[in-house]
Scaffold this motif. Structure first.
Motif, PDB file in Angstrom:
ATOM      1  N   VAL A  72      -2.655   2.592  -5.908  1.00  0.00           N
ATOM      2  CA  VAL A  72      -3.019   3.597  -4.902  1.00  0.00           C
ATOM      3  C   VAL A  72      -2.089   3.538  -3.697  1.00  0.00           C
ATOM      4  O   VAL A  72      -1.564   4.551  -3.253  1.00  0.00           O
ATOM      5  CB  VAL A  72      -4.489   3.407  -4.448  1.00  0.00           C
ATOM      6  CG1 VAL A  72      -4.862   4.392  -3.349  1.00  0.00           C
ATOM      7  CG2 VAL A  72      -5.423   3.555  -5.640  1.00  0.00           C
ATOM      8  N   ASN A  73      -1.900   2.335  -3.158  1.00  0.00           N
ATOM      9  CA  ASN A  73      -1.016   2.148  -2.002  1.00  0.00           C
ATOM     10  C   ASN A  73      -0.593   0.680  -1.962  1.00  0.00           C
ATOM     11  O   ASN A  73      -1.011  -0.112  -2.806  1.00  0.00           O
ATOM     12  CB  ASN A  73      -1.708   2.570  -0.694  1.00  0.00           C
ATOM     13  CG  ASN A  73      -3.041   1.864  -0.501  1.00  0.00           C
ATOM     14  OD1 ASN A  73      -3.160   0.669  -0.724  1.00  0.00           O
ATOM     15  ND2 ASN A  73      -4.048   2.613  -0.093  1.00  0.00           N
ATOM     16  N   LEU A  74       0.242   0.333  -1.009  1.00  0.00           N
ATOM     17  CA  LEU A  74       0.757  -1.036  -0.930  1.00  0.00           C
ATOM     18  C   LEU A  74      -0.097  -1.946  -0.042  1.00  0.00           C
ATOM     19  O   LEU A  74       0.230  -3.113   0.139  1.00  0.00           O
ATOM     20  CB  LEU A  74       2.206  -1.022  -0.432  1.00  0.00           C
ATOM     21  CG  LEU A  74       3.190  -0.330  -1.374  1.00  0.00           C
ATOM     22  CD1 LEU A  74       4.581  -0.278  -0.758  1.00  0.00           C
ATOM     23  CD2 LEU A  74       3.233  -1.018  -2.729  1.00  0.00           C
ATOM     24  N   LYS A  75      -1.196  -1.397   0.499  1.00  0.00           N
ATOM     25  CA  LYS A  75      -2.084  -2.212   1.329  1.00  0.00           C
ATOM     26  C   LYS A  75      -2.870  -3.150   0.424  1.00  0.00           C
ATOM     27  O   LYS A  75      -3.613  -2.707  -0.451  1.00  0.00           O
ATOM     28  CB  LYS A  75      -3.045  -1.318   2.111  1.00  0.00           C
ATOM     29  CG  LYS A  75      -3.952  -2.086   3.049  1.00  0.00           C
ATOM     30  CD  LYS A  75      -4.876  -1.150   3.794  1.00  0.00           C
ATOM     31  CE  LYS A  75      -5.832  -1.967   4.657  1.00  0.00           C
ATOM     32  NZ  LYS A  75      -6.849  -1.118   5.285  1.00  0.00           N
ATOM     33  N   PRO A  76      -2.719  -4.474   0.615  1.00  0.00           N
ATOM     34  CA  PRO A  76      -3.394  -5.404  -0.295  1.00  0.00           C
ATOM     35  C   PRO A  76      -4.907  -5.457  -0.068  1.00  0.00           C
ATOM     36  O   PRO A  76      -5.387  -5.332   1.051  1.00  0.00           O
ATOM     37  CB  PRO A  76      -2.750  -6.752   0.023  1.00  0.00           C
ATOM     38  CG  PRO A  76      -2.207  -6.616   1.402  1.00  0.00           C
ATOM     39  CD  PRO A  76      -1.894  -5.160   1.609  1.00  0.00           C
TER      40      PRO A  76
END
Length: 198
Positions: A72-76
């Protein structure tokens, strides 16, 4: 001239591939090819659970089909340690009769949905850790690598006794005897009690 750099493992290859395709729907066949191993599904789960990569499937989003994945995104997300002890693994496998709790395949036997390989069992979570599940044995089950990878996309309900009996009645006598031997081996005390009642 040979490079002295170490070869990348399947998890590293998948990590790079997901990062290069953030927000894109990726098919399981592509991920298998990128990873270069039949264990690609396990590597994806490690990226989700241990490294906190926000990888979603059809279980998480209704717009995805079975076998589709998306970073979805690179935010862990919060990552989880591998916390299942050998003792807990042994307990769960024994409790589940060394059979996959999704498709019923038994450890070491040819897999009924992929006869090219023998059934290999893993420990899976009933409620995923990303959804708040725990490593408590009540939330764990034996699951084969085929179902674990999602390759067969099976979510079979357990058959009830009447359906099992209907299938057994249709089976050849040799197969019925194989089932009888397996049941007696699995439940020796109960088998003795039943035989002594007659």
């Amino acid at each position: 001239m040979e490079s002295n750099r170490p070869k990348k493992g399947s998890k590293a290859k998948l990590r790079e591939f997901f990062i290069a395709h953030v927000g894109e729907i990726l098919d399981s066949s592509v991920l298998r090819e990128v990873a270069g191993t039949s264990e690609w599904g396990r590597r994806v789960r490690e990226l989700r659970g241990e490294e906190g990569m926000n990888i979603v499937t059809h279980n998480d989003r209704s717009d995805l089909k079975p076998g589709q994945y998306m970073l979805v995104n690179l935010k862990p997300l919060p990552a989880f340690e591998r916390g299942i002890s050998k003792e807990t693994r042994a307990f769960v496998l024994d409790r589940n009769g060394f059979t996959c709790q999704m498709c019923g395949a038994a450890a070491g036997e040819p897999h009924p949905y992929d006869t090219s390989r023998k059934t290999r069992l893993h420990i899976g979570h009933v409620i995923d850790k990303s959804m708040g599940g725990t490593d408590d044995p009540s939330n764990l089950r034996a699951i084969c690598s085929v179902c674990n990878e999602g390759a067969s996309n099976l979510t079979l309900n357990r058959p009830d006794a009447i359906k099992l009996l209907a299938q057994l009645r249709r089976a050849p006598a040799k197969d019925q005897l194989d089932v009888l031997r397996w049941i007696v081996q699995k439940f020796p005390e109960q088998a003795k009690e039943i035989l002594n009642q007659d």
